[in-house]
Design a protein around this motif. Structure first.
Motif, PDB file in Angstrom:
ATOM      1  N   ASP A   1     -70.763   8.316  37.598  1.00 16.42           N
ATOM      2  CA  ASP A   1     -69.295   8.307  37.692  1.00 16.42           C
ATOM      3  C   ASP A   1     -68.589   8.739  37.869  1.00 16.42           C
ATOM      4  O   ASP A   1     -67.311   8.750  38.421  1.00 16.42           O
ATOM      5  CB  ASP A   1     -69.652   8.720  35.955  1.00 16.42           C
TER       6      ASP A   1
ATOM      7  N   ILE B   1     -67.326   7.094  41.039  1.00 10.83           N
ATOM      8  CA  ILE B   1     -66.426   6.036  40.788  1.00 10.83           C
ATOM      9  C   ILE B   1     -65.053   6.911  40.958  1.00 10.83           C
ATOM     10  O   ILE B   1     -63.822   6.211  41.352  1.00 10.83           O
ATOM     11  CB  ILE B   1     -66.499   5.074  39.402  1.00 10.83           C
ATOM     12  N   LYS B   2     -64.932   7.914  40.074  1.00  5.34           N
ATOM     13  CA  LYS B   2     -63.502   8.686  40.131  1.00  5.34           C
ATOM     14  C   LYS B   2     -63.194   9.669  41.687  1.00  5.34           C
ATOM     15  O   LYS B   2     -61.711   8.574  40.761  1.00  5.34           O
ATOM     16  CB  LYS B   2     -64.644   9.810  39.077  1.00  5.34           C
TER      17      LYS B   2
ATOM     18  N   MET C   1     -61.617   5.924  42.604  1.00 10.69           N
ATOM     19  CA  MET C   1     -60.033   5.200  41.965  1.00 10.69           C
ATOM     20  C   MET C   1     -59.552   6.451  42.131  1.00 10.69           C
ATOM     21  O   MET C   1     -57.804   6.076  42.409  1.00 10.69           O
ATOM     22  CB  MET C   1     -60.581   4.733  40.807  1.00 10.69           C
TER      23      MET C   1
ATOM     24  N   GLU D   1     -69.996  -1.274  38.632  1.00 10.82           N
ATOM     25  CA  GLU D   1     -68.774  -0.911  38.512  1.00 10.82           C
ATOM     26  C   GLU D   1     -67.457  -0.491  38.264  1.00 10.82           C
ATOM     27  O   GLU D   1     -66.656  -0.360  38.556  1.00 10.82           O
ATOM     28  CB  GLU D   1     -69.136   0.143  37.412  1.00 10.82           C
ATOM     29  N   LEU D   2     -67.570   0.478  40.446  1.00  9.19           N
ATOM     30  CA  LEU D   2     -66.462   0.553  40.766  1.00  9.19           C
ATOM     31  C   LEU D   2     -65.710  -1.052  41.937  1.00  9.19           C
ATOM     32  O   LEU D   2     -64.665  -0.885  41.180  1.00  9.19           O
ATOM     33  CB  LEU D   2     -66.868   1.455  42.269  1.00  9.19           C
TER      34      LEU D   2
ATOM     35  N   ARG E   1     -66.103  -3.565  39.914  1.00  6.69           N
ATOM     36  CA  ARG E   1     -64.762  -4.340  38.244  1.00  6.69           C
ATOM     37  C   ARG E   1     -64.313  -3.114  38.227  1.00  6.69           C
ATOM     38  O   ARG E   1     -62.583  -4.194  37.762  1.00  6.69           O
ATOM     39  CB  ARG E   1     -66.452  -3.896  37.021  1.00  6.69           C
ATOM     40  N   GLN E   2     -63.605  -2.338  38.940  1.00  5.03           N
ATOM     41  CA  GLN E   2     -62.743  -1.080  38.136  1.00  5.03           C
ATOM     42  C   GLN E   2     -61.566  -1.712  39.046  1.00  5.03           C
ATOM     43  O   GLN E   2     -59.909  -1.329  39.332  1.00  5.03           O
ATOM     44  CB  GLN E   2     -62.956  -0.055  38.258  1.00  5.03           C
ATOM     45  N   LEU E   3     -62.253  -1.468  40.836  1.00  2.00           N
ATOM     46  CA  LEU E   3     -61.314  -2.395  42.641  1.00  2.00           C
ATOM     47  C   LEU E   3     -60.562  -3.204  41.527  1.00  2.00           C
ATOM     48  O   LEU E   3     -59.398  -3.798  41.311  1.00  2.00           O
ATOM     49  CB  LEU E   3     -61.837  -2.289  43.289  1.00  2.00           C
ATOM     50  N   LYS E   4     -61.114  -4.380  40.494  1.00  2.00           N
ATOM     51  CA  LYS E   4     -60.630  -5.821  40.468  1.00  2.00           C
ATOM     52  C   LYS E   4     -59.796  -5.275  39.619  1.00  2.00           C
ATOM     53  O   LYS E   4     -58.110  -5.692  39.972  1.00  2.00           O
ATOM     54  CB  LYS E   4     -61.276  -6.962  40.230  1.00  2.00           C
ATOM     55  N   ALA E   5     -59.638  -4.538  38.621  1.00  2.00           N
ATOM     56  CA  ALA E   5     -58.738  -4.369  37.499  1.00  2.00           C
ATOM     57  C   ALA E   5     -57.086  -4.068  37.380  1.00  2.00           C
ATOM     58  O   ALA E   5     -56.916  -4.367  37.198  1.00  2.00           O
ATOM     59  CB  ALA E   5     -59.783  -3.674  36.168  1.00  2.00           C
ATOM     60  N   GLY E   6     -57.510  -3.067  38.473  1.00  2.00           N
ATOM     61  CA  GLY E   6     -56.892  -2.184  39.343  1.00  2.00           C
ATOM     62  C   GLY E   6     -55.978  -2.733  40.301  1.00  2.00           C
ATOM     63  O   GLY E   6     -54.823  -2.191  40.571  1.00  2.00           O
TER      64      GLY E   6
END
Length: 379
Positions: free
Chosen positions: A291, A294-295, A298, A324-325, A327-332
């Motif tokens: 985590d 990832i933090k 991001m 997960e990183l 996934r968050q890149l796509k969401a962002g």
């Protein structure tokens, strides 16, 4: 008297001829008069000399950036808010005929094209850029500002210190699942331990570069005092990675700890090897939880807006964090850009031999193929 008459007649003939030439030129129009005036014979110039050659179109200058886009998804196209980039152009005049239809552009090699993706949840590649490594250009705005080729929200993924058992395969799986590619800066010694992983990375279409033979800080002694020893660290790394992959590798290099002695940067320029720092260092090697990795990534991306991202496939927490990183890149709304080299690296035989010499337990009598030495006789 007869001589005078002959001379007078000759002058009259010449005068009539000159009058006829001028009249013909006037009938042909002003352009012909200009051409006639331009063809005045200089003193001492023979009238039989060849006409002056046609002006030669200026040769195009080398691009200001060594980065060329070779593939792009339709969704990655930018709004047409500026004049289009001119890739090639021939000089023409207003009177010239319309240019012929351009020749078809050849399809880029498979490694430089964006592959189809059958995973609707994947982030996917946005575009592929080709790096011309001539002269050793340097990238990564943490140290080098000239070649900032990324657009807003674009990310290049890079991984250092591999190949490493378990971790690198996990990173590779996450990249494959998301239909994206990255650049791996491998340590030569690690590559000799697990060449199978290096081959898997290259076979997946990733770009494989060099991170020295044994990850020594080349700005410290003994390397700072001995440039030949420092060159050996660089070149043995290139040779080892190339041997492990068993095929073309990129002339891409990243200094350990991002310590970049000027004399070694000059040397890499003579070898046409590009140097990569970073835009965003996640410092994942200091973080103990996925985590936190990832933090870090991001938060820094949100501040910077884009960037070449430095991570380590050597680190287990990074390997765990990557799905997960992504996934968050796509969401962002971030987009992934892949770098490929224009040409592959050429290793030097001297250092190839040094790498081979590291295999201390290779016996000279182990020359027969395994199938002729070991045979299953019962199973």
């Amino acid at each position: 008297m007869r001589v005078v008459v002959i001379v007078f007649a000759g002058l009259m003939t010449l005068g009539l001829a000159a009058f006829g030439v001028v009249a013909a030129q006037r009938a042909a129009g002003p352009d012909s008069l200009i051409a006639l005036a331009a063809h005045v014979i200089s003193p001492g110039q023979s009238n039989t000399a060849a006409p002056p050659s046609q002006p030669v179109a200026a040769q195009p200058a080398r691009p200001a950036t060594p980065v060329t886009q070779v593939a792009q998804t339709a969704s990655a196209a930018q709004p047409n808010t500026a004049a289009p980039t001119v890739l090639a152009q021939n000089a023409t005049t207003a009177a010239a005929p319309a240019p012929a239809a351009p020749a078809p552009v050849p399809t880029p090699p498979a490694a430089k094209a964006i592959p189809a993706c059958d995973n609707p949840d994947a982030i996917g590649l946005s575009r592929v850029v080709e790096i011309d490594t001539t002269g050793g250009p340097a990238f990564g705005t943490e140290h080098f500002k000239q070649y900032d080729f990324l657009r807003d929200k674009e990310v290049v993924l890079t991984f250092d210190d591999g190949p490493w058992p378990e971790n690198t395969p996990m990173v590779l799986k996450a990249l494959k699942d998301n239909c994206i590619k990255a650049t791996f800066f491998e340590i030569g010694e690690h590559a000799t331990w697990r060449p199978d992983i290096s081959r898997d990375v290259a076979a997946a279409g990733m770009t494989v570069g060099n991170h020295t033979w044994s990850h020594k800080d080349l700005a410290k002694n003994p390397y700072a005092k001995d440039i030949e020893l420092a060159k050996q660290e660089i070149e043995m790394g290139a040779s080892a990675v190339h041997m492990a992959v068993g095929g073309p590798t990129a002339p891409f290099f990243r200094f350990p700890d991002l310590q970049q002695p000027p004399e070694l940067m000059t040397y890499l320029g003579t070898r046409n090897i590009a140097i990569f720092s970073t835009d965003i260092d996640t410092f994942d090697f200091k973080l103990r939880k996925p985590d936190d990795v990832i933090k870090s990534a991001m938060t820094k991306l949100a501040k910077n807006g884009k960037g070449i991202l430095l991570m380590h496939d050597f680190q287990h927490n990074t390997a765990v964090a990557l799905p997960e990183l992504l996934r968050q890149l796509k969401a962002g709304g971030y987009k992934i850009v892949h770098m490929v080299p224009k040409d592959s690296i050429t290793t030097l035989p001297k250092y190839d031999d040094m790498v081979r010499a590291q295999d201390k337990y290779s016996a000279s009598n182990n020359t027969r193929p395994q199938t002729s030495v070991v045979k299953t006789i019962s199973e």
